[in-house]
Write an enzyme that holds these catalytic residues in place. Structure first.
Site, PDB file in Angstrom:
ATOM      1  N   GLY A   1       0.773  -1.240   0.000  1.00  0.00           N
ATOM      2  CA  GLY A   1       0.000   0.000   0.000  1.00  0.00           C
ATOM      3  C   GLY A   1       0.794   1.274   0.000  1.00  0.00           C
ATOM      4  O   GLY A   1       0.413   2.226  -0.676  1.00  0.00           O
TER       5      GLY A   1
ATOM      6  N   ARG B   1      16.873  -3.857  -0.877  1.00  0.00           N
ATOM      7  CA  ARG B   1      16.348  -5.215  -1.061  1.00  0.00           C
ATOM      8  C   ARG B   1      17.407  -6.172  -1.576  1.00  0.00           C
ATOM      9  O   ARG B   1      17.455  -7.332  -1.168  1.00  0.00           O
ATOM     10  CB  ARG B   1      15.175  -5.185  -2.025  1.00  0.00           C
TER      11      ARG B   1
HETATM   12  C1  LIG Z   1       3.269  -8.635  -2.846  1.00  0.00           C
HETATM   13  C2  LIG Z   1       3.635  -7.297  -3.424  1.00  0.00           C
HETATM   14  C3  LIG Z   1       3.665  -6.183  -2.617  1.00  0.00           C
HETATM   15  C4  LIG Z   1       4.016  -4.942  -3.133  1.00  0.00           C
HETATM   16  N1  LIG Z   1       3.986  -3.836  -2.315  1.00  0.00           N
HETATM   17  C5  LIG Z   1       4.274  -2.621  -2.833  1.00  0.00           C
HETATM   18  C6  LIG Z   1       4.182  -1.440  -2.026  1.00  0.00           C
HETATM   19  O1  LIG Z   1       3.773  -1.481  -0.871  1.00  0.00           O
HETATM   20  N2  LIG Z   1       4.530  -0.250  -2.598  1.00  0.00           N
HETATM   21  C7  LIG Z   1       4.959  -0.151  -3.898  1.00  0.00           C
HETATM   22  O2  LIG Z   1       5.267   0.952  -4.355  1.00  0.00           O
HETATM   23  N3  LIG Z   1       5.001  -1.252  -4.682  1.00  0.00           N
HETATM   24  C8  LIG Z   1       4.664  -2.470  -4.190  1.00  0.00           C
HETATM   25  N4  LIG Z   1       4.707  -3.581  -5.000  1.00  0.00           N
HETATM   26  C9  LIG Z   1       4.973  -3.420  -6.436  1.00  0.00           C
HETATM   27  C10 LIG Z   1       3.721  -2.942  -7.123  1.00  0.00           C
HETATM   28  O3  LIG Z   1       2.587  -3.494  -6.503  1.00  0.00           O
HETATM   29  C11 LIG Z   1       3.701  -3.321  -8.608  1.00  0.00           C
HETATM   30  O4  LIG Z   1       4.922  -3.004  -9.203  1.00  0.00           O
HETATM   31  C12 LIG Z   1       2.596  -2.559  -9.298  1.00  0.00           C
HETATM   32  O5  LIG Z   1       1.362  -2.829  -8.659  1.00  0.00           O
HETATM   33  C13 LIG Z   1       2.515  -2.887 -10.768  1.00  0.00           C
HETATM   34  O6  LIG Z   1       1.411  -2.212 -11.279  1.00  0.00           O
HETATM   35  P1  LIG Z   1       1.034  -2.285 -12.826  1.00  0.00           P
HETATM   36  O7  LIG Z   1      -0.207  -1.498 -13.001  1.00  0.00           O
HETATM   37  O8  LIG Z   1       2.215  -1.967 -13.647  1.00  0.00           O
HETATM   38  O9  LIG Z   1       0.749  -3.831 -13.051  1.00  0.00           O
HETATM   39  P2  LIG Z   1      -0.320  -4.773 -12.321  1.00  0.00           P
HETATM   40  O10 LIG Z   1      -1.028  -4.085 -11.216  1.00  0.00           O
HETATM   41  O11 LIG Z   1       0.394  -6.006 -11.995  1.00  0.00           O
HETATM   42  O12 LIG Z   1      -1.393  -5.018 -13.441  1.00  0.00           O
HETATM   43  C14 LIG Z   1      -1.079  -5.630 -14.666  1.00  0.00           C
HETATM   44  C15 LIG Z   1      -2.356  -6.264 -15.178  1.00  0.00           C
HETATM   45  O13 LIG Z   1      -2.178  -6.627 -16.551  1.00  0.00           O
HETATM   46  C16 LIG Z   1      -2.830  -7.872 -16.765  1.00  0.00           C
HETATM   47  N5  LIG Z   1      -2.275  -8.501 -17.970  1.00  0.00           N
HETATM   48  C17 LIG Z   1      -1.056  -9.053 -18.143  1.00  0.00           C
HETATM   49  N6  LIG Z   1      -0.920  -9.532 -19.394  1.00  0.00           N
HETATM   50  C18 LIG Z   1      -2.096  -9.262 -20.036  1.00  0.00           C
HETATM   51  C19 LIG Z   1      -2.587  -9.526 -21.345  1.00  0.00           C
HETATM   52  N7  LIG Z   1      -1.859 -10.162 -22.256  1.00  0.00           N
HETATM   53  N8  LIG Z   1      -3.831  -9.125 -21.648  1.00  0.00           N
HETATM   54  C20 LIG Z   1      -4.606  -8.493 -20.742  1.00  0.00           C
HETATM   55  N9  LIG Z   1      -4.204  -8.241 -19.473  1.00  0.00           N
HETATM   56  C21 LIG Z   1      -2.955  -8.612 -19.136  1.00  0.00           C
HETATM   57  C22 LIG Z   1      -2.546  -8.637 -15.482  1.00  0.00           C
HETATM   58  O14 LIG Z   1      -3.433  -9.718 -15.310  1.00  0.00           O
HETATM   59  C23 LIG Z   1      -2.724  -7.542 -14.427  1.00  0.00           C
HETATM   60  O15 LIG Z   1      -4.041  -7.463 -13.959  1.00  0.00           O
HETATM   61  C24 LIG Z   1       4.351  -4.826  -4.496  1.00  0.00           C
HETATM   62  C25 LIG Z   1       4.316  -5.953  -5.321  1.00  0.00           C
HETATM   63  C26 LIG Z   1       3.950  -7.178  -4.802  1.00  0.00           C
HETATM   64  C27 LIG Z   1       3.900  -8.381  -5.708  1.00  0.00           C
END
Ligand SMILES: Cc1cc2nc3c(=O)[nH]c(=O)nc-3n(C[C@H](O)[C@H](O)[C@H](O)COP(=O)(O)OP(=O)(O)OC[C@H]3O[C@@H](n4cnc5c(N)ncnc54)[C@H](O)[C@@H]3O)c2cc1C
Length: 815
Positions: free
Chosen positions: A347, A639
């Site tokens: 978060g 990390r």
């Molecule tokens: C356990 C955990 C805890 C974390 N805690 C933190 C934190 O406290 N603070 C922080 O800054 N960061 C944190 N991070 C990192 C951060 O959460 C992620 O880097 C970030 O949420 C990524 O966001 P995004 O929108 O790029 O991708 P995501 O939120 O991962 O969304 C990508 C979406 O694309 C979809 N997708 C993929 N391929 C396709 C396709 N071919 N067609 C259609 N849809 C597709 C996926 O299903 C997914 O829903 C954490 C990560 C994890 C795993």
């Protein structure tokens, strides 16, 4: 007409077994509909990397489950089955069992006279094995020797006697299918009516359930959903009970991304069925339990202004921003639920907000860190950052002068955030290649992160103003933490915002490729929930599909940082994080940056890779001990420093906490703690000596370690590992030990973008119509992402991508 599935037992490009099945498909088309399934994309069976939920295995599972019978055509290799065929049978008898009781006909084609007889015998044995339990037709096996000479140019069998024999084998098989069908008709099931309170094991522990059964039906399933992670498990809770009740069956497919929760619910109902005097196995053999969202549909063509790939944090933010500009937005999400990794996040998002932070007192060690930073030799700072560094030095010195002799307040500035992001990401890989965050992108992030916090507030996210948090590896306290629900808090606000402002979100829709015309991106092709083709034309495409930390092969392929990445390493990520966006982008010429650098989360659950089990507390309260009970690292380290130190100490280590530190945990409740202690995944004891015994370390060593640590907290200085920020001592019983191991967590590399989130090609030119935001893009975090910087990144660049797409392609004024 009967529906059969034919499996080509090889992944060779040219195959006589494929030719045989194709001939059978044509020749018997009046008697049966035979669908041929290829093994080409089936991954090698590997228990440690469970592929049961992957689209390719699920396709086999669903098609076989729906079919009346299966024909397997096997070639022979080393007197046995080829490994590709063995792999699919292993996948289909590991967690899924679609062949159980299914009528199977064995055929085979091979070069020699003996043909594939030994492979066919071997196949029969494998199919008979208890985990597979297929009903293989006895005798009447068709074997085609000298296959290379058996077909004419049209692919028909040349010798009429051979065709006659195949006709008779096939006719017997159709009868066999009927006979087995009779045998498989389940006995009527009767239950002792009542409501049964049961517990199932979900992802985070026990799920209390109550299942109501009448004499012959499952009537109602009530689930206490509070123990599972909101946003991840919701779809499973919605669809699995419905599928069980609609089909009166336990043969229900798990939901991708929530498979442990799905299996938990199915097992819970099975327990109730057993308590009611029936055999759950009978219900597992009943067909009809589909969790698919929609029935089969024809090709769909859609037109929109901006289409967004991925409904995670960056994707939903981009969609909201497109809608705010008065344009149409369509979001395609491959999983059944939205949220991606963002719902899994702890978060906190980093944004320098001095007006707020200055209200909090500095904690021991922080001034020391600032002083050390200000004393760095400017010549060690890369030229692009040097002017900012000099200005920051002035800010720090002013602050230190102002607060001399006092504890002082929590200092921060955009420049401190920028320089820490730069220094925190600066790394050298195994080949001596140096990397640090691209200045203009890091500037964009640190200048606008606070705007993102404010924007999120404007669409309904509430932040906890009472404390400034710092997730592990963040190196400074500037985390804005949403109220309740961890990362789900963002998605809980964004999803309804998008939907209520005219945006469309299509789930279970995987984007497969981008379309181009005249040197620009014109839309994309996706596959919908019923495997239907979806063609979207749009003015712009925004890739927001996340990283690739759940794709071990891809991590290994690009890795230039870690000495090794084990095949069976766990991940903190959603299984959806397979790097699809990187593949989509590179296929249209996108350049990549920093792909060799991936991040491990040092403090992950050793069995599941989960981050939020045990007690996750702010790092100033971490006390990390190795398997000898000794501290081994500065717990405030980055990390990768923590990960490398863990690897050097045998990977497994423990986080030690006391009752006061426990209260600072941001991931748990007393109920969850008690459940984990009962399950043996978290240790608790009234004395440190007893805790030591539980984790099998020498009590004297652990006690001495903690005594020394407490004295460092008192002194505000750690002479052993130079930890530079402390909060609580370990002194109030009960004491806790959380086992941890590094797991794959984040991929810093990705598509090359500019400050407008345009995707660039290898020549540094914009690919017209294509944008990327979030973890799919690279260049910012370089060799090591600071904790809390990713959420800042995805919301900032999600907004930027939308603004650029609208400004460039939709010809309207934007802010
Ligand atoms: C356990 C955990 C805890 C974390 N805690 C933190 C934190 O406290 N603070 C922080 O800054 N960061 C944190 N991070 C990192 C951060 O959460 C992620 O880097 C970030 O949420 C990524 O966001 P995004 O929108 O790029 O991708 P995501 O939120 O991962 O969304 C990508 C979406 O694309 C979809 N997708 C993929 N391929 C396709 C396709 N071919 N067609 C259609 N849809 C597709 C996926 O299903 C997914 O829903 C954490 C990560 C994890 C795993």
């Amino acid at each position: 007409m009967k529906k059969l599935v034919g499996i080509v037992g090889t992944n060779a490009r040219h195959s006589y077994n494929r030719q045989l099945l194709t001939f059978m498909q044509r020749h018997f088309q009046d008697q049966a509909e035979i669908e041929i399934l290829e093994l080409t994309d089936v991954p090698l069976f590997n228990e440690s990397t469970d592929g049961s939920d992957s689209p390719v295995i699920q396709n086999f599972n669903q098609k076989i489950t729906a079919a009346d019978g299966v024909i397997i055509a096997t070639p022979e290799h080393n007197h046995s089955l080829p490994s590709a065929l063995k792999s699919i049978l292993e996948w289909l008898s590991f967690k899924l069992h679609p062949l159980d009781g299914k009528p199977v006909m064995i055929v085979g084609a091979s070069y020699s006279v003996q043909g594939s007889s030994r492979a066919q015998l071997h196949l029969r044995q494998v199919l008979d094995a208890p985990g597979v339990n297929a009903s293989v037709m006895p005798g009447s096996e068709f074997l085609l020797g000298r296959a290379q000479a058996a077909f004419d140019e049209q692919g028909n069998l040349k010798v009429s006697g051979t065709v006659d024999f195949l006709d008779s084998c096939f006719a017997k098989f159709l009868k066999f299918v009927d006979v087995i069908g009779e045998l498989n008709v389940p006995d009527a099931i009767s239950y002792q009516p009542g409501t049964y309170a049961v517990h199932a094991t979900g992802h985070n522990g026990e799920i209390p359930m109550s299942v109501t059964l009448s004499k012959d039906r499952i009537e109602n399933i009530q689930i206490d959903t509070s123990t599972e992670t909101a946003g991840i498990s919701d779809v499973a809770f919605e669809r699995i009970p419905k599928a069980i009740i609609d089909g009166q069956t336990l043969a229900v497919d798990a939901i991708s991304g929530a498979s442990m929760t799905s299996h938990g619910v199915i097992d819970g109902v099975a327990t109730a069925v057993k308590e009611a005097g029936a055999n759950p196995d009978d219900l597992k053999k009943r067909r009809g339990g589909t969790t698919a969202a929609q029935p089969e549909a024809p090709v769909q063509t859609l037109d929109t202004d901006v289409v967004i790939v991925g409904a995670g944090g960056a994707g939903l933010t981009a969609a909201a921003k497109v809608l705010q500009s008065g344009q149409r937005a369509l979001v395609l999400e491959k999983f059944p639920s939205v949220g991606g990794n963002t719902v899994r996040a702890g978060g906190p998002m980093n944004a320098a907000d001095p007006d707020w932070q200055n209200q909090f007192a500095a904690i021991p060690g922080e001034k020391h860190t600032l002083k050390a930073l200000a004393e760095l030799d400017p010549q060690t700072i890369d030229p692009e950052y040097r002017a900012d560094f000099e200005t920051l030095r002035g800010q720090i010195n002013d602050y230190l002068n102002q607060t001399t002799g006092q504890p002082g307040y929590l200092f921060d500035s955009k420049l401190l955030h920028r320089i820490q992001t730069y220094l925190g990401g600066k790394r050298t890989d195994l080949n001596g290649h140096k990397i640090y965050g691209q200045y203009d992108l890091v500037k964009e992030l640190t200048d606008h992160a606070l705007d993102s916090v404010k924007w999120l507030e404007s669409i309904g996210v509430q932040f906890d103003q009472s404390q400034v948090t710092m997730p592990v590896g963040a190196i400074w306290r500037r985390g804005h933490k949403p109220m309740g629900d961890l990362g789900f808090a963002y998605i809980k606000a964004l999803q309804p915002y998008v939907e209520s402002h005219g945006g469309t979100i299509m789930t279970e829709t995987a984007v497969q490729r981008l379309t181009t015309a005249d040197g620009r991106i014109t839309g994309l092709i996706a596959e919908g929930p019923a495997h239907q083709r979806i063609e979207v034309t749009a003015k712009a495409v925004i890739l927001a599909s996340g990283g690739f930390a759940a794709n071990v092969k891809m991590l290994q392929k690009y890795n230039t940082y870690w000495t090794a990445i084990d095949d069976d390493i766990q991940t903190t990520n959603s299984p959806a994080m397979t790097g699809d966006g990187i593949e989509l982008g590179t296929r249209v010429g996108a350049d990549l940056v920093g792909m060799g650098f991936s991040q491990m989360m040092p403090v992950s659950d050793p069995d599941t890779g989960e981050l939020f089990t045990g007690l996750q507390v702010p790092p100033q309260n971490y006390v990390m001990v190795n398997q000898q009970g000794k501290r081994f690292v500065n717990e405030y380290g980055s990390r990768d420093e923590l990960t490398q130190a863990a690897i050097d100490n045998g990977s497994l280590f423990y986080l030690i906490a006391d009752d006061e530190i426990k209260k600072t945990a941001y991931n748990t409740s007393q109920e969850k703690i008690d459940q984990q202690v009962a399950a043996g995944t978290l240790f608790r004891a009234n004395t440190l000596a007893d805790l030591a015994k539980q984790i099998k370390v020498d009590p004297a060593v652990l006690t001495a370690t903690i005594k020394a640590y407490n004295s460092y907290v008192d002194a505000g200085e750690d002479p052993e590992f130079h930890k530079n920020a402390f909060d609580l001592k370990v002194q109030v019983a009960p004491f806790y030990a959380t086992p941890r191991k590094p797991a794959t967590h984040h991929t810093m590399g990705g598509l090359k973008i500019d400050t407008g989130a345009h995707v660039l090609n290898a020549g540094g030119q914009v690919i017209n119509g294509l944008y990327a935001a979030g973890e799919v893009a690279g260049g910012i975090h370089a060799g090591n992402r600071l904790g809390g910087n990713s959420l800042a990144d995805i919301f900032t660049f999600g907004r930027i991508a939308a603004a650029s797409a609208v400004a460039d392609e939709c010809a309207v004024e934007t802010e």
